[in-house]
Design an enzyme around this catalytic site. Structure first.
Site, PDB file in Angstrom:
ATOM      1  N   SER A  22       0.810  -1.227   0.000  1.00  0.00           N
ATOM      2  CA  SER A  22       0.000   0.000   0.000  1.00  0.00           C
ATOM      3  C   SER A  22       0.839   1.271   0.000  1.00  0.00           C
ATOM      4  O   SER A  22       0.597   2.184  -0.781  1.00  0.00           O
ATOM      5  CB  SER A  22      -0.947   0.012   1.212  1.00  0.00           C
ATOM      6  OG  SER A  22      -1.811  -1.091   1.152  1.00  0.00           O
ATOM      7  N   LYS A  72      -7.986  -6.946  10.484  1.00  0.00           N
ATOM      8  CA  LYS A  72      -9.194  -6.754   9.664  1.00  0.00           C
ATOM      9  C   LYS A  72     -10.494  -7.073  10.408  1.00  0.00           C
ATOM     10  O   LYS A  72     -11.560  -6.589  10.045  1.00  0.00           O
ATOM     11  CB  LYS A  72      -9.113  -7.592   8.387  1.00  0.00           C
ATOM     12  CG  LYS A  72      -8.078  -7.087   7.395  1.00  0.00           C
ATOM     13  CD  LYS A  72      -8.090  -7.874   6.104  1.00  0.00           C
ATOM     14  CE  LYS A  72      -6.986  -7.421   5.171  1.00  0.00           C
ATOM     15  NZ  LYS A  72      -7.052  -8.062   3.849  1.00  0.00           N
ATOM     16  N   GLY A 132      -7.232 -21.059   4.941  1.00  0.00           N
ATOM     17  CA  GLY A 132      -7.155 -19.961   5.908  1.00  0.00           C
ATOM     18  C   GLY A 132      -8.535 -19.475   6.301  1.00  0.00           C
ATOM     19  O   GLY A 132      -9.517 -19.732   5.597  1.00  0.00           O
ATOM     20  N   GLY A 135      -9.378 -12.442   7.798  1.00  0.00           N
ATOM     21  CA  GLY A 135     -10.196 -11.421   7.156  1.00  0.00           C
ATOM     22  C   GLY A 135     -10.269 -11.535   5.648  1.00  0.00           C
ATOM     23  O   GLY A 135     -11.337 -11.393   5.049  1.00  0.00           O
ATOM     24  N   TYR A 214       1.640 -11.926  -3.334  1.00  0.00           N
ATOM     25  CA  TYR A 214       2.157 -11.410  -4.605  1.00  0.00           C
ATOM     26  C   TYR A 214       3.680 -11.325  -4.589  1.00  0.00           C
ATOM     27  O   TYR A 214       4.308 -11.051  -5.608  1.00  0.00           O
ATOM     28  CB  TYR A 214       1.577 -10.010  -4.884  1.00  0.00           C
ATOM     29  CG  TYR A 214       2.060  -8.975  -3.899  1.00  0.00           C
ATOM     30  CD1 TYR A 214       3.147  -8.158  -4.197  1.00  0.00           C
ATOM     31  CD2 TYR A 214       1.463  -8.843  -2.645  1.00  0.00           C
ATOM     32  CE1 TYR A 214       3.618  -7.236  -3.288  1.00  0.00           C
ATOM     33  CE2 TYR A 214       1.925  -7.928  -1.722  1.00  0.00           C
ATOM     34  CZ  TYR A 214       3.001  -7.128  -2.045  1.00  0.00           C
ATOM     35  OH  TYR A 214       3.480  -6.232  -1.121  1.00  0.00           O
ATOM     36  N   GLY A 235      -1.733 -12.571  -6.139  1.00  0.00           N
ATOM     37  CA  GLY A 235      -2.648 -11.564  -5.597  1.00  0.00           C
ATOM     38  C   GLY A 235      -2.389 -10.128  -5.984  1.00  0.00           C
ATOM     39  O   GLY A 235      -3.031  -9.222  -5.453  1.00  0.00           O
TER      40      GLY A 235
END
Length: 252
Positions: A22, A72, A132, A135, A214, A235
């Site tokens: 991000s 999350k 998994g 979130g 990723y 991803g």
């Protein structure tokens, strides 16, 4: 003076996020759009209880946040409002700070995953295994339900009716479930040799393996799928799409 007043700050909330997609993504975006007053930083916190302090310290400039592992779900208790979709998913990964200073939670993982998965789906992709239960896995489950793909959560200690353990994964089960999505952090750099403990020998060319990781580009999980002729995807596109959706929310 004007430049300081117009400063807009965005942040990623998580733990052990020294390197974050991000921050890198939005920093480049701000540069490209010549948004000199915009900045993206990490709120790397040991506990979600530290979040209010971070928000208070940046109260005048903070406009929005992304949320990553492991907060999350925990972040729900710190929000004033939650978008209906995020409520149904049971996870928040985007927070908008309103003009009145209220915190509203959204889930943009749903958008990112759905639009990166759709082009890969074939008619025989009717059942899925979600590796998994965090979130991101909840967002994946939400999307699959909307797409009418039946799914099971796979974890070490299943707690729900929809859950099974890794030990229960048989050849028969893998032949029926031709979509397998890794929502665990197993295989993330630097521990790239790691992968979820599934019986890879039963994979076929009709399988679709999707890894939310990723970095690296091809995880061990995906590599084992490639060796069996399966369709694979990492991803990165999902992350890019969810980031753009978050940007849209912050600016709406």
């Amino acid at each position: 003076m004007e430049e300081k007043e117009n400063k807009q700050l965005f942040a990623l909330v998580g733990r052990n996020i020294a390197y974050s997609f991000s921050r890198d993504y939005f920093s480049k975006k701000f540069e490209k759009l010549n948004l000199r007053n915009h900045q993206y930083i990490n709120f790397d916190i040991e506990s979600i209880a530290d979040l209010p302090k971070k928000i208070k310290e940046n109260k005048t400039t903070l406009k929005g946040m992304n949320v990553t592992i492991p907060y999350k779900l925990e972040v729900f208790n710190y929000l004033d409002k939650i978008d209906r979709k995020a409520l149904k998913v049971g996870a928040v990964n985007t927070i908008k700070i309103t003009k009145k200073g209220k915190l509203k939670g959204y889930n943009t993982d749903v958008y990112g995953f759905k639009h990166s998965l759709l082009p890969l789906l074939k008619k025989h992709h009717k059942k899925a295994l979600i590796l998994g239960t965090g979130g991101a896995a909840k967002a994946v489950g939400y999307v699959l339900k909307k797409l009418d793909i039946k799914y099971k959560f796979v974890s070490r200690n299943p707690s729900s009716k929809k859950g099974i353990s890794y030990k229960e994964l048989s050849e028969e089960l893998l032949q029926k479930h031709t979509v397998i999505i890794n929502c665990t952090p197993l295989g993330t750099s630097p521990n790239i040799e790691r992968c979820p403990d599934i019986p890879y020998q039963f994979l076929r060319s009709n399988h679709l393996l999707y890894d939310l990781i990723y970095n690296p580009e091809v995880t061990t999980f995906l590599q084992k799928g490639i060796e069996k002729g399966a369709t694979t995807k990492n991803g990165l596109e999902m992350l890019e799409l969810q980031a753009e959706k978050a940007w849209e929310i912050w600016n709406s």
